[in-house]
Design a protein around this motif. Structure first.
Motif, PDB file in Angstrom:
ATOM      1  N   PRO A 174      -4.187  -1.973  -3.004  1.00 29.78           N
ATOM      2  CA  PRO A 174      -5.307  -2.583  -3.729  1.00 29.78           C
ATOM      3  C   PRO A 174      -6.585  -1.759  -3.696  1.00 29.78           C
ATOM      4  CG  PRO A 174      -4.122  -4.253  -2.490  1.00 29.78           C
ATOM      5  CD  PRO A 174      -3.571  -2.936  -2.054  1.00 29.78           C
ATOM      6  N   THR A 175      -6.931  -1.204  -2.546  1.00 29.09           N
ATOM      7  CA  THR A 175      -8.150  -0.402  -2.450  1.00 29.09           C
ATOM      8  C   THR A 175      -8.016   0.889  -3.234  1.00 29.09           C
ATOM      9  OG1 THR A 175      -8.621  -1.327  -0.267  1.00 29.09           O
ATOM     10  CG2 THR A 175      -9.765   0.700  -0.873  1.00 29.09           C
ATOM     11  N   MET A 176      -6.847   1.521  -3.155  1.00 31.54           N
ATOM     12  CA  MET A 176      -6.625   2.743  -3.939  1.00 31.54           C
ATOM     13  C   MET A 176      -6.750   2.451  -5.432  1.00 31.54           C
ATOM     14  SD  MET A 176      -3.509   4.805  -2.090  1.00 31.54           S
ATOM     15  CE  MET A 176      -3.770   5.735  -0.570  1.00 31.54           C
ATOM     16  N   LEU A 177      -6.158   1.352  -5.864  1.00 34.91           N
ATOM     17  CA  LEU A 177      -6.225   0.994  -7.279  1.00 34.91           C
ATOM     18  C   LEU A 177      -7.662   0.702  -7.705  1.00 34.91           C
ATOM     19  CD1 LEU A 177      -3.047  -1.259  -7.448  1.00 34.91           C
ATOM     20  CD2 LEU A 177      -3.345   0.935  -8.595  1.00 34.91           C
ATOM     21  N   ALA A 178      -8.413   0.019  -6.858  1.00 30.44           N
ATOM     22  CA  ALA A 178      -9.805  -0.303  -7.178  1.00 30.44           C
ATOM     23  C   ALA A 178     -10.658   0.959  -7.294  1.00 30.44           C
ATOM     24  CB  ALA A 178     -10.385  -1.232  -6.110  1.00 30.44           C
ATOM     25  N   ARG A 179     -10.341   1.970  -6.488  1.00 33.81           N
ATOM     26  CA  ARG A 179     -11.089   3.230  -6.520  1.00 33.81           C
ATOM     27  C   ARG A 179     -10.573   4.182  -7.592  1.00 33.81           C
ATOM     28  NH1 ARG A 179     -10.472   6.173  -1.450  1.00 33.81           N
ATOM     29  NH2 ARG A 179     -12.471   7.201  -1.881  1.00 33.81           N
ATOM     30  N   GLY A 180      -9.369   3.917  -8.084  1.00 32.80           N
ATOM     31  CA  GLY A 180      -8.790   4.782  -9.101  1.00 32.80           C
ATOM     32  C   GLY A 180      -8.319   6.115  -8.569  1.00 32.80           C
ATOM     33  N   LYS A 181      -7.874   6.136  -7.304  1.00 31.08           N
ATOM     34  CA  LYS A 181      -7.327   7.365  -6.739  1.00 31.08           C
ATOM     35  C   LYS A 181      -6.622   7.064  -5.427  1.00 31.08           C
ATOM     36  CE  LYS A 181     -11.527   8.843  -4.267  1.00 31.08           C
ATOM     37  NZ  LYS A 181     -12.446   9.982  -4.029  1.00 31.08           N
ATOM     38  N   GLY A 182      -5.658   7.920  -5.117  1.00 36.58           N
ATOM     39  CA  GLY A 182      -4.931   7.773  -3.859  1.00 36.58           C
ATOM     40  C   GLY A 182      -3.544   8.359  -3.960  1.00 36.58           C
ATOM     41  N   CYS A 226       9.341   2.900  -7.925  1.00 40.34           N
ATOM     42  CA  CYS A 226       8.778   1.676  -8.496  1.00 40.34           C
ATOM     43  C   CYS A 226       7.270   1.614  -8.283  1.00 40.34           C
ATOM     44  CB  CYS A 226       9.439   0.449  -7.869  1.00 40.34           C
ATOM     45  SG  CYS A 226      11.184   0.222  -8.283  1.00 40.34           S
ATOM     46  N   LEU A 227       6.846   1.953  -7.068  1.00 40.48           N
ATOM     47  CA  LEU A 227       5.421   1.925  -6.762  1.00 40.48           C
ATOM     48  C   LEU A 227       4.667   2.898  -7.660  1.00 40.48           C
ATOM     49  CD1 LEU A 227       3.113   0.952  -4.929  1.00 40.48           C
ATOM     50  CD2 LEU A 227       3.724   2.805  -3.350  1.00 40.48           C
ATOM     51  N   ILE A 260       0.528   4.702 -11.275  1.00 38.30           N
ATOM     52  CA  ILE A 260       0.096   6.023 -11.739  1.00 38.30           C
ATOM     53  C   ILE A 260      -0.915   5.934 -12.882  1.00 38.30           C
ATOM     54  CG2 ILE A 260       1.971   6.368 -13.401  1.00 38.30           C
ATOM     55  CD1 ILE A 260       2.002   9.339 -12.350  1.00 38.30           C
ATOM     56  N   ALA A 261      -0.871   4.883 -13.671  1.00 36.49           N
ATOM     57  CA  ALA A 261      -1.857   4.721 -14.750  1.00 36.49           C
ATOM     58  C   ALA A 261      -3.271   4.605 -14.193  1.00 36.49           C
ATOM     59  CB  ALA A 261      -1.521   3.495 -15.598  1.00 36.49           C
ATOM     60  N   SER A 304      -4.176   6.401 -11.501  1.00 37.85           N
ATOM     61  CA  SER A 304      -4.319   7.631 -10.714  1.00 37.85           C
ATOM     62  C   SER A 304      -3.988   7.445  -9.241  1.00 37.85           C
ATOM     63  CB  SER A 304      -5.731   8.216 -10.874  1.00 37.85           C
ATOM     64  OG  SER A 304      -5.960   8.584 -12.223  1.00 37.85           O
ATOM     65  N   VAL A 305      -3.101   6.508  -8.952  1.00 36.82           N
ATOM     66  CA  VAL A 305      -2.550   6.352  -7.608  1.00 36.82           C
ATOM     67  C   VAL A 305      -1.094   6.790  -7.677  1.00 36.82           C
ATOM     68  CG1 VAL A 305      -2.008   4.764  -5.726  1.00 36.82           C
ATOM     69  CG2 VAL A 305      -4.128   4.481  -7.049  1.00 36.82           C
ATOM     70  N   ARG A 306      -0.742   7.783  -6.867  1.00 37.36           N
ATOM     71  CA  ARG A 306       0.568   8.412  -6.973  1.00 37.36           C
ATOM     72  C   ARG A 306       1.365   8.246  -5.684  1.00 37.36           C
ATOM     73  NH1 ARG A 306      -3.151  11.307  -9.887  1.00 37.36           N
ATOM     74  NH2 ARG A 306      -2.459  12.058 -11.945  1.00 37.36           N
ATOM     75  N   ALA A 307       2.673   8.080  -5.847  1.00 41.35           N
ATOM     76  CA  ALA A 307       3.562   7.968  -4.698  1.00 41.35           C
ATOM     77  C   ALA A 307       4.604   9.080  -4.745  1.00 41.35           C
ATOM     78  CB  ALA A 307       4.250   6.600  -4.685  1.00 41.35           C
ATOM     79  N   PHE A 308       4.939   9.609  -3.578  1.00 42.21           N
ATOM     80  CA  PHE A 308       5.884  10.711  -3.459  1.00 42.21           C
ATOM     81  C   PHE A 308       6.875  10.403  -2.334  1.00 42.21           C
ATOM     82  CE2 PHE A 308       1.780  12.184  -4.796  1.00 42.21           C
ATOM     83  CZ  PHE A 308       1.999  13.171  -5.754  1.00 42.21           C
TER      84      PHE A 308
END
Length: 279
Positions: free
Chosen positions: A128-136, A169-170, A175-176, A178-182
């Motif tokens: 949630p915090t990453m999404l709110a900031r638009g990065k992570g 899935c995450l 990603i829309a 700008s939060v990316r998972a690897f």
């Protein structure tokens, strides 16, 4: 110039082995690091090593299978270090060896719970915090059995395959923003986990191939995965979000090939193209 200055990294399972090396590499690039694991003395030692090199870090004893404990830890991180930029899920358990009918059900399930449920908890807490900031960026460690059968390591393999799918899935849902998972496979690293496989009677009986691999010289230095994750945190491999990267990869070659990997839809859990057409 350090690439992660003014960022915050969280490393679970950071008290020893691969996790400690990941935490050190994040700090060396300028990140403030929260080190999580169940054993306080081990993560305090990691923090001491970081501080000895001039870095900033805090130790938070945490059981990642406990939702409340995870949420409490992330609240402390936000207060003491700031919002999280990079989460690395390195925690892991592999204690159930043998065919399914030989495994203690509680031990088998505990492997799954630590590996998969723990990863779910931390991803859920930080998103949630990453999404709110638009990065992570979120990095989930996988391993043996992620993309192939592992008959005498079914609990571990099932959990790692599940983590790979969770990562996909995450990423597809964040990603829309700008939060990316690897996903990262560190390779076969000599660690406390593999030492138990080598020394226990069940390990000797059901996983003799581990000893053979070490005898053959297959022993990946934990710095390989740590340097890869450092580069992921700095954005070098953003094109490969949602996919599997490996500690054994040549990072320069991977950077050159990553657009081709995406074009081929590689390094992901997929049915073959022919099977997809039949679905």
């Amino acid at each position: 110039m350090a690439r992660l200055i003014d960022t915050v990294a969280v490393v679970t399972g950071g008290g020893r082995g691969i996790g400690r090396e990941i935490a050190l590499q994040q700090a060396r690039e300028g990140a403030r690091v929260a080190v999580l694991a169940r054993t306080a003395t081990e993560i305090e030692e990691t923090v001491s090593l970081i501080q000895g090199e001039g870095g900033q870090a805090i130790a938070l004893p945490t059981d990642v299978t406990d939702q409340g404990a995870v949420e409490s830890a992330f609240r402390r991180i936000a207060t003491e270090l700031g919002p999280v930029d990079t989460l690395v899920n390195n925690h892991g358990s592999f204690q159930a060896f043998g065919p399914v009918w030989e495994c203690d059900p509680l031990v088998w399930w505990r492997d799954v719970e630590i590996n998969f449920r723990g990863t779910f908890h931390t991803c859920r807490a930080v998103s949630p915090t990453m999404l709110a900031r638009g990065k992570g960026r979120i990095v989930n460690l996988v391993g043996g059995g992620t993309g192939n059968s592992f008959p005498h390591g079914s609990g571990y393999a099932s959990s790692k395959a599940a983590i790979m799918r969770l990562t996909e899935c995450l990423n597809d849902t964040t990603i829309a923003h700008s939060v990316r998972a690897f996903a990262v496979d560190p390779g076969l690293v000599r660690s406390a986990m593999t030492e138990m496989q080598l020394s226990s009677e069940a390990g000797k009986t059901y996983l003799p191939g581990i000893q053979q691999l070490f005898d053959d010289g297959v022993d990946i230095d934990p710095s390989r995965a740590a340097l890869l994750i450092r580069d992921i945190a700095a954005g070098r491999f953003d094109v490969l979000a949602g996919r599997l990267l490996r500690g054994v990869d040549d990072r320069d070659a991977l950077e050159e090939e990553m657009y081709d990997v995406v074009a081929a839809d590689g390094r992901a859990l997929r049915f073959s193209a022919i099977e997809q057409q039949k679905l």
